[in-house]
Design a protein around this motif. Structure first.
Motif, mmCIF file in Angstrom:
data_model
loop_
_atom_site.group_PDB
_atom_site.id
_atom_site.type_symbol
_atom_site.label_atom_id
_atom_site.label_comp_id
_atom_site.label_asym_id
_atom_site.label_seq_id
_atom_site.Cartn_x
_atom_site.Cartn_y
_atom_site.Cartn_z
ATOM 1 N N UNK A 180 1.009 -1.159 0.091
ATOM 2 C CA UNK A 180 -0.040 -0.108 -0.043
ATOM 3 C C UNK A 180 0.845 1.240 -0.046
ATOM 4 N N UNK A 181 1.861 1.203 0.509
ATOM 5 C CA UNK A 181 2.995 2.336 0.703
ATOM 6 C C UNK A 181 3.404 2.430 -0.759
ATOM 7 N N UNK A 182 3.937 1.522 -1.268
ATOM 8 C CA UNK A 182 4.333 1.625 -2.904
ATOM 9 C C UNK A 182 3.389 2.237 -3.649
ATOM 10 N N UNK A 183 2.161 1.673 -3.450
ATOM 11 C CA UNK A 183 1.062 2.243 -4.581
ATOM 12 C C UNK A 183 0.914 3.795 -4.166
ATOM 13 N N UNK A 184 0.733 4.146 -3.073
ATOM 14 C CA UNK A 184 0.585 5.644 -2.590
ATOM 15 C C UNK A 184 1.649 6.296 -3.343
ATOM 16 N N UNK A 185 2.933 5.911 -3.209
ATOM 17 C CA UNK A 185 3.996 6.705 -3.650
ATOM 18 C C UNK A 185 3.955 6.702 -5.185
ATOM 19 N N UNK A 186 3.591 5.656 -5.704
ATOM 20 C CA UNK A 186 3.391 5.312 -7.342
ATOM 21 C C UNK A 186 2.400 6.356 -7.816
ATOM 22 N N UNK A 187 1.370 6.653 -7.172
ATOM 23 C CA UNK A 187 0.207 7.535 -7.638
ATOM 24 C C UNK A 187 0.749 8.921 -7.555
ATOM 25 N N UNK A 188 1.567 9.514 -6.474
ATOM 26 C CA UNK A 188 2.123 10.574 -6.313
ATOM 27 C C UNK A 188 3.288 10.675 -7.629
ATOM 28 N N UNK A 189 3.907 9.771 -7.794
ATOM 29 C CA UNK A 189 5.250 9.960 -8.659
ATOM 30 C C UNK A 189 4.835 9.979 -10.128
ATOM 31 N N UNK A 190 3.657 9.163 -10.443
ATOM 32 C CA UNK A 190 3.013 8.932 -11.776
ATOM 33 C C UNK A 190 2.346 10.609 -12.026
ATOM 34 N N UNK A 191 1.739 11.140 -10.963
ATOM 35 C CA UNK A 191 1.182 12.264 -11.363
ATOM 36 C C UNK A 191 2.059 13.425 -11.769
ATOM 37 N N UNK A 192 3.398 13.220 -11.425
ATOM 38 C CA UNK A 192 4.272 14.392 -11.785
ATOM 39 C C UNK A 192 4.478 14.194 -13.507
#
Ligand code: MRU
Length: 354
Positions: A128-140
């Motif tokens: 879940x941590x990885x997924x939330x970080x991915x959502x942020x990084x992808x948005x950039x």
């Protein structure tokens, strides 16, 4: 020189301290302060009170909130953790109704949870941590791609009008409607940007004007009711706005007042572009009539920004936070995968395939 605004992280996870760190957008431009949110109720409140706001930033905050909520759980099995996670998810989903990114991000977190079936509690929490970080990084990356596509529609020296704030602080970086302005600035486009103040919560005055000024962009603040005159005077060559939810037919919900700007743009024959990541496009919503419009408290109109109330006590108010711009008024919808044009029922699904 690095742009002093696009480096600001308006939403970030401080995992070591079990904290969501958000730029408090309600006190800008007078104060730049970051809130450290540990309790789920505080994360919910930060979204509801618009301390963290803008569709993509709301989605990122909710994803981090879902992770932090699950991390706190003392459940010892996958099933028990899922029950706790669902409660967190359902609670955060009640914070604001219009921006589909909130639901999109929470559903993505749930899907990731389900993909981890059979794993240990610790492994699920790490996922879940990885997924939330991915959502942020992808948005950039997504915002940068939106910026590049939108920039291809614009010419150096143009006057641009924007409504509300769809900038770097409303996303992971760059923004949506403001992304082409930042990318254009790096290339010497010298845009002249007109920012609508955006009644009643003044996101245009407090946030867009602040962001662009800090970044050294030529920005002029106008009251919402001045959009017509700047268009008539030939100062505007394109309108760029962000979005909270795009329906399958292209109808787009954005900050209250956006549809009026689109009607004016049509009258003056000025192109009107909606900039939206695919996470804002909701093909399940057939038309704008299916989009729930958030209604907010009276004091936002009557007293919030004034020393004294500016309306008679107990006057009736109507305070919808968003309106829907009819697809017929939209020249194009700029996504990270390209620009969709009418008929949107055909072009929007294709954006998901490219
Ligand atoms: O109520 P807000 O301030 O969250 O509304 C924000 C907007 O309407 C933005 O234009 C939209 O979320 C796009 S942000 C990239």
């Amino acid at each position: 020189m690095q742009n002093p605004v696009t480096v600001i992280q308006s939403v970030r996870l401080d995992d070591e301290n079990d904290t969501l760190v958000v730029l408090n957008q309600t006190v800008l431009p007078n104060e730049t302060n970051f809130l450290e949110l540990r309790e789920l109720e505080d994360i919910w409140d930060a979204i509801y009170q618009l301390k963290v706001r803008g569709a993509p930033a709301i989605g990122i905050a909710a994803a981090y909130g879902a992770y932090l909520g699950a991390k706190k759980s003392i459940a010892e099995t996958y099933e028990a953790l899922f029950e706790d996670f669902k409660k967190v998810k359902d609670y955060l989903a009640t914070s604001r109704p219009t921006a589909v990114n909130l639901f999109w991000a929470l559903n993505r977190m749930e899907n990731r949870f389900k993909q981890e079936a059979g794993k240990s509690v610790a492994e699920v929490k790490a996922a879940l941590k990885e997924e939330s970080e991915a959502i942020r990084a992808e948005d950039e990356k997504i915002c940068e791609a939106i910026g590049e596509h939108a920039l291809s529609l614009l010419e150096p020296g143009w006057g641009l009008l924007t409504h509300c704030n769809a900038g770097t602080i409303a996303t992971a970086k760059y923004g949506t409607a403001l992304a082409p302005i930042y990318l254009g600035q790096e290339k010497g486009y010298n845009f002249k940007v007109y920012a609508d103040e955006t009644r009643p919560l003044l996101q245009g005055a407090r946030l867009t004007a602040w962001e662009l000024q800090q970044a050294g962009v030529d920005v002029t603040l106008i009251c919402d009711n001045m959009a017509s005159i700047v268009m008539k005077e030939g100062k505007i060559q394109a309108v760029l706005v962000g979005c909270d939810r795009v329906a399958a037919n292209g109808d787009s919900a954005n900050k209250i007042g956006t549809s009026g700007v689109a009607i004016l743009a049509k009258h003056y024959n000025i192109p009107f572009y909606v900039c939206a990541p695919l996470s804002t496009i909701d093909l399940e919503c057939k038309t704008g009539d299916d989009i729930q419009i958030e209604l907010r408290p009276s004091e936002e109109i009557t007293s919030k920004w004034y020393e004294k109330p500016m309306a008679p006590e107990a006057v009736q108010t109507y305070n919808p936070a968003f309106d829907v711009t009819d697809h017929s008024l939209i020249t194009g919808i700029v996504t990270e995968n390209g620009i969709a044009y009418a008929p949107y029922t055909e072009s929007l699904p294709k954006m998901f395939k490219s």
